[in-house]
Write a protein that holds these residues in place. Structure first.
Motif, mmCIF file in Angstrom:
data_model
loop_
_atom_site.group_PDB
_atom_site.id
_atom_site.type_symbol
_atom_site.label_atom_id
_atom_site.label_comp_id
_atom_site.label_asym_id
_atom_site.label_seq_id
_atom_site.Cartn_x
_atom_site.Cartn_y
_atom_site.Cartn_z
ATOM 1 N N ALA A 146 -0.217 -2.445 8.294
ATOM 2 C CA ALA A 146 -1.277 -2.698 7.323
ATOM 3 C C ALA A 146 -2.544 -2.037 7.807
ATOM 4 O O ALA A 146 -2.787 -1.922 9.017
ATOM 5 N N GLU A 147 -3.333 -1.611 6.854
ATOM 6 C CA GLU A 147 -4.624 -1.040 7.210
ATOM 7 C C GLU A 147 -5.648 -1.419 6.160
ATOM 8 O O GLU A 147 -5.315 -1.716 5.011
ATOM 9 N N ARG A 148 -6.886 -1.407 6.604
ATOM 10 C CA ARG A 148 -7.995 -1.706 5.712
ATOM 11 C C ARG A 148 -9.105 -0.714 6.042
ATOM 12 O O ARG A 148 -10.005 -1.005 6.819
ATOM 13 N N LEU A 149 -8.993 0.417 5.414
ATOM 14 C CA LEU A 149 -9.956 1.471 5.664
ATOM 15 C C LEU A 149 -11.287 1.129 5.007
ATOM 16 O O LEU A 149 -11.320 0.586 3.891
ATOM 17 N N LYS A 150 -12.358 1.415 5.703
ATOM 18 C CA LYS A 150 -13.719 1.213 5.190
ATOM 19 C C LYS A 150 -14.004 -0.253 4.867
ATOM 20 O O LYS A 150 -14.968 -0.553 4.153
ATOM 21 N N GLY A 151 -13.152 -1.159 5.336
ATOM 22 C CA GLY A 151 -13.420 -2.575 5.169
ATOM 23 C C GLY A 151 -13.343 -3.083 3.749
ATOM 24 O O GLY A 151 -13.906 -4.145 3.438
ATOM 25 N N VAL A 152 -12.662 -2.343 2.867
ATOM 26 C CA VAL A 152 -12.580 -2.792 1.469
ATOM 27 C C VAL A 152 -11.108 -2.957 1.088
ATOM 28 O O VAL A 152 -10.486 -3.966 1.401
ATOM 29 N N ASP A 153 -10.527 -1.926 0.455
ATOM 30 C CA ASP A 153 -9.134 -1.999 0.030
ATOM 31 C C ASP A 153 -8.206 -2.070 1.240
ATOM 32 O O ASP A 153 -8.547 -1.640 2.354
ATOM 33 N N SER A 154 -7.015 -2.574 0.961
ATOM 34 C CA SER A 154 -6.020 -2.665 2.021
ATOM 35 C C SER A 154 -4.645 -2.290 1.484
ATOM 36 O O SER A 154 -4.358 -2.482 0.302
ATOM 37 N N THR A 155 -3.821 -1.729 2.353
ATOM 38 C CA THR A 155 -2.433 -1.473 2.002
ATOM 39 C C THR A 155 -1.523 -2.109 3.045
ATOM 40 O O THR A 155 -1.848 -2.161 4.236
ATOM 41 N N LEU A 156 -0.410 -2.621 2.579
ATOM 42 C CA LEU A 156 0.630 -3.191 3.428
ATOM 43 C C LEU A 156 1.891 -2.359 3.193
ATOM 44 O O LEU A 156 2.272 -2.141 2.052
ATOM 45 N N LYS A 157 2.499 -1.882 4.269
ATOM 46 C CA LYS A 157 3.678 -1.037 4.147
ATOM 47 C C LYS A 157 4.855 -1.646 4.891
ATOM 48 O O LYS A 157 4.677 -2.261 5.958
#
Lengths: 113, 116
Positions: free
Chosen positions: B67-78
């Protein structure tokens, strides 16, 4: 290791009567307890909470009771309404550790006419 | 106020395939959570972000989940590769800062994943 347990998977109550949902926990470090309500195809929504320094919290038709010595809490809904039909999750939190929530398995409440 | 947005709502994949879920939290909410809810169980926290930093990922199966949350906004879970036991609803939630931030956690509608 199920630290939060809801032993009744389902409950059916007549409209106007009291609904009592129960929850037990095993971790004595939990100091904050919450109830969430979930309708089908929706995410859980916060309903009511109680801190371990209290033994009762009331919000309209909803009251949560906490018995720390028994590690038991209950949610009372009175009077029950058909719109209360949903799955209710009990959750517990150790506020000293990154506010992580541990959920129970849920109780499906059906309020009948 | 717009709620927590998740996509897709439903996903069916074969085992060993990869899948990604997206979450857009409520504007201004610094904390973001990913939960996994298997049928008949309560939601289980996979990962918690505070802005773009990881606070808790102790229950994330790191060999296949990321999982990542770039720029502290949106996030993706893979998930890569997916297993049959990954079939579940994946819930994203966000909350404003505060000592009881989980109390005010707002959940999205979830993504129902079926692995066949």
């Amino acid at each position: 290791d199920q630290q939060v347990k809801q032993n009744s998977p389902s409950l059916s109550v007549q409209e106007g009567r009291i609904s009592i949902l129960n929850c037990d926990y095993t971790n004595s470090m939990f100091d904050y307890f919450l109830w969430y309500k979930k309708y089908p195809a929706e995410g859980p929504t916060f309903l009511i909470s109680i801190s371990s320094i209290k033994d009762k919290n009331e919000d309209g038709r909803f009251t949560v009771f906490l018995n720390k010595s028994a590690k038991h809490l209950s949610l009372h809904i009175v009077p029950s309404q058909p719109g209360d039909s949903a799955v209710y999750f009990c959750a517990a939190q150790n506020t000293g550790t990154a506010s992580k929530l541990t959920f129970g398995t849920g109780t499906r409440l059906q309020v009948t006419l | 106020e717009a709620g927590v947005a998740q996509s897709p709502r439903y996903k069916i994949i074969e085992k060993r395939q990869s899948v990604a879920f997206w979450c857009n939290p409520i504007s201004g909410h610094a904390t973001l959570y990913w939960y996994q809810q298997i049928l008949g169980q309560g939601p289980k926290l996979l990962i918690q972000f505070q802005n773009n930093g990881v606070v808790d990922d102790s229950q994330l199966p790191k060999d296949r989940f990321s999982a990542e949350r770039l720029k502290g906004v949106d996030s993706t879970l893979k998930i890569q590769p997916a297993k049959l036991e990954d079939s579940a609803v994946y819930l994203c939630a966000s909350s404003p800062p505060g000592p009881y931030s989980s109390t005010e956690a707002f959940f999205g509608q979830g993504t129902r994943l079926t692995v066949v």
